[in-house]
Motif scaffolding. Structure first.
Motif, PDB file in Angstrom:
ATOM      1  N   LEU A  96      11.346  14.591   2.825  1.00  0.00           N
ATOM      2  CA  LEU A  96      11.783  14.239   1.469  1.00  0.00           C
ATOM      3  C   LEU A  96      10.812  13.256   0.819  1.00  0.00           C
ATOM      4  O   LEU A  96      10.468  13.387  -0.360  1.00  0.00           O
ATOM      5  N   ALA A  97      10.360  12.282   1.587  1.00  0.00           N
ATOM      6  CA  ALA A  97       9.406  11.303   1.064  1.00  0.00           C
ATOM      7  C   ALA A  97       8.068  11.969   0.747  1.00  0.00           C
ATOM      8  O   ALA A  97       7.418  11.625  -0.243  1.00  0.00           O
ATOM      9  N   GLU A  98       7.663  12.910   1.567  1.00  0.00           N
ATOM     10  CA  GLU A  98       6.414  13.624   1.310  1.00  0.00           C
ATOM     11  C   GLU A  98       6.494  14.367  -0.023  1.00  0.00           C
ATOM     12  O   GLU A  98       5.540  14.370  -0.804  1.00  0.00           O
ATOM     13  N   GLU A  99       7.621  14.983  -0.299  1.00  0.00           N
ATOM     14  CA  GLU A  99       7.792  15.670  -1.587  1.00  0.00           C
ATOM     15  C   GLU A  99       7.762  14.665  -2.734  1.00  0.00           C
ATOM     16  O   GLU A  99       7.174  14.929  -3.783  1.00  0.00           O
ATOM     17  N   ALA A 100       8.389  13.517  -2.542  1.00  0.00           N
ATOM     18  CA  ALA A 100       8.342  12.475  -3.576  1.00  0.00           C
ATOM     19  C   ALA A 100       6.903  12.042  -3.812  1.00  0.00           C
ATOM     20  O   ALA A 100       6.477  11.889  -4.970  1.00  0.00           O
ATOM     21  N   ALA A 101       6.140  11.857  -2.739  1.00  0.00           N
ATOM     22  CA  ALA A 101       4.744  11.435  -2.869  1.00  0.00           C
ATOM     23  C   ALA A 101       3.909  12.473  -3.611  1.00  0.00           C
ATOM     24  O   ALA A 101       3.022  12.123  -4.391  1.00  0.00           O
ATOM     25  N   ALA A 124       1.732   6.990  -3.989  1.00  0.00           N
ATOM     26  CA  ALA A 124       1.922   8.071  -3.015  1.00  0.00           C
ATOM     27  C   ALA A 124       1.627   7.567  -1.601  1.00  0.00           C
ATOM     28  O   ALA A 124       2.387   7.854  -0.665  1.00  0.00           O
ATOM     29  N   ARG A 125       0.552   6.797  -1.428  1.00  0.00           N
ATOM     30  CA  ARG A 125       0.231   6.241  -0.111  1.00  0.00           C
ATOM     31  C   ARG A 125       1.338   5.308   0.374  1.00  0.00           C
ATOM     32  O   ARG A 125       1.704   5.319   1.548  1.00  0.00           O
ATOM     33  N   ASN A 126       1.873   4.506  -0.529  1.00  0.00           N
ATOM     34  CA  ASN A 126       2.945   3.576  -0.182  1.00  0.00           C
ATOM     35  C   ASN A 126       4.194   4.335   0.283  1.00  0.00           C
ATOM     36  O   ASN A 126       4.823   3.965   1.276  1.00  0.00           O
ATOM     37  N   ILE A 127       4.533   5.386  -0.421  1.00  0.00           N
ATOM     38  CA  ILE A 127       5.694   6.200  -0.037  1.00  0.00           C
ATOM     39  C   ILE A 127       5.469   6.795   1.355  1.00  0.00           C
ATOM     40  O   ILE A 127       6.346   6.725   2.222  1.00  0.00           O
TER      41      ILE A 127
END
Length: 61
Positions: A32-37, A46-49
């Motif tokens: 899910l975080a990868e999609e947000a990034a 994006a790197r922070n996410i």
């Protein structure tokens, strides 16, 4: 939440990633975080996410 994934926002994905991480579902949280990034325009954000939700299947030793 909406039924159409195209209507989801970065915040929606991050909210769900937090929920999944809290529930111990770390790989789903990572996805899910990868999609947000992918949906943010700022590379630093994006790197922070991605840093907050690393892939739990990757051996980091």
């Amino acid at each position: 939440m909406t039924n159409d994934p195209a209507d989801l926002t970065v915040a929606d994905y991050l909210d769900e990633a937090r929920d999944m991480a809290s529930a111990g579902r770390l790989f789903l949280a990572h996805l899910l975080a990868e999609e947000a990034a992918r949906r943010v325009n700022d590379p630093a954000t994006a790197r922070n996410i991605r840093a907050q939700y690393p892939d739990p299947t990757t051996d980091r030793s």
